[in-house]
Design an enzyme around this catalytic site. Sequence first.
Site, PDB file in Angstrom:
ATOM      1  CD  GLU A   1       5.101   0.197  10.561  1.00 58.37           C
ATOM      2  OE1 GLU A   1       4.940   0.627  11.704  1.00 58.37           O
ATOM      3  OE2 GLU A   1       5.988  -0.635  10.267  1.00 58.37           O
TER       4      GLU A   1
ATOM      5  CE  LYS B   1       7.430  -3.007  16.499  1.00 62.65           C
ATOM      6  NZ  LYS B   1       8.541  -3.745  15.889  1.00 62.65           N
TER       7      LYS B   1
ATOM      8  N   PRO C   1       0.791  -1.235   0.000  1.00 61.87           N
ATOM      9  CG  PRO C   1      -0.107  -1.099   2.144  1.00 61.87           C
ATOM     10  CD  PRO C   1       0.535  -2.055   1.199  1.00 61.87           C
TER      11      PRO C   1
END
Length: 340
Positions: A144, A160, A126
């Site tokens: 992320e 995480k 993404p």
Amino acid sequence: MCPAVSFAYAGGLLATGLADVTTDLAALDSRGWWAVVVTYEGKVTCARFDTVRPARHPGGAWHAPGEWTSSLDESRYVAGVERIKASIADGIVYQANLCRVLSAPLAPGAGVAGLGARLARGNPAPYAMTLEVPGTAVACASPELYLRRDGEVVESRPIKGTGRTAADLLAKDEAENIMIVDLVRNDLGRVARTGSVTVPALCEVEPHPGLVHLVSTVRARTTAGWPELVAATFPPGSVTGAPKSSALRLLDELEPVPRGPYCGAIGWVDADTRRGALAVGIRTFWAEDGLLRFGTGAGITWASDPRSEWRETELKAARLLEVASGDAAQDLDERGAARP
């Protein structure tokens, strides 16, 4: 004059016509469309392009790199995990993200355009971006989000927790995620409007090629400029540890080489519309001194098993190294699905 080969590709947009390169983050609050790379050590590259248009990822020559070596072998990595656990026992840190950098000889004639195109097919992400400007060549397939901005609204989505499937995720992964969410809330709170920091999503399972992650969302409102926003939140909490200052000092002792763009910030900013998205620079290749480099790491807590953490770094790297080798990309169709 800037070389014609300079370009950036992100979010389905191809940027060409390099107009300016600066190390000043204040430029992101001026005008134009900028590609941005900030290394983990804080070296800033902001590149403004004159032409930005929807396009497919540009192609380019790519050849598999040579044999990979690691800045930390398994025994040294395991020892580093034990050192972090001892520091947790001593109350120095609660969590720290131990990383290693892989390096391989870059094949003659290979460029990041070709590698970025392979990543777009073989490991779509993404927050992917490919950038080539003088002195900086990066192909990133990050899942992320470090910082997304739309006017006054800013958002971070720390990761995480990693497993092959959701069933592999452990209680320690959720605890680690919550620790980092608290850190990100605190970082954003330094520049946010009072009372505006919220957590719309906590510990959601998000699928990615070959693995799953636990992802949370932290959102705030701010009138701060990009230099102040980055100063308050960099390096990203998910790739450092908590408390951040103590984790940074400990990791500096344990990691033998600089991380470079890995674990830094990579993305784009449209100063004219006050929008932008910077990824955490994970799943990232960069070319430097005739070598192709790639970083991988794992978050260490008191509950960590050292050899399991080493295997997590292997899992995170496996698919990306396959794509870079050429084998996986040749066996993938345009949707990134394996051919029969």
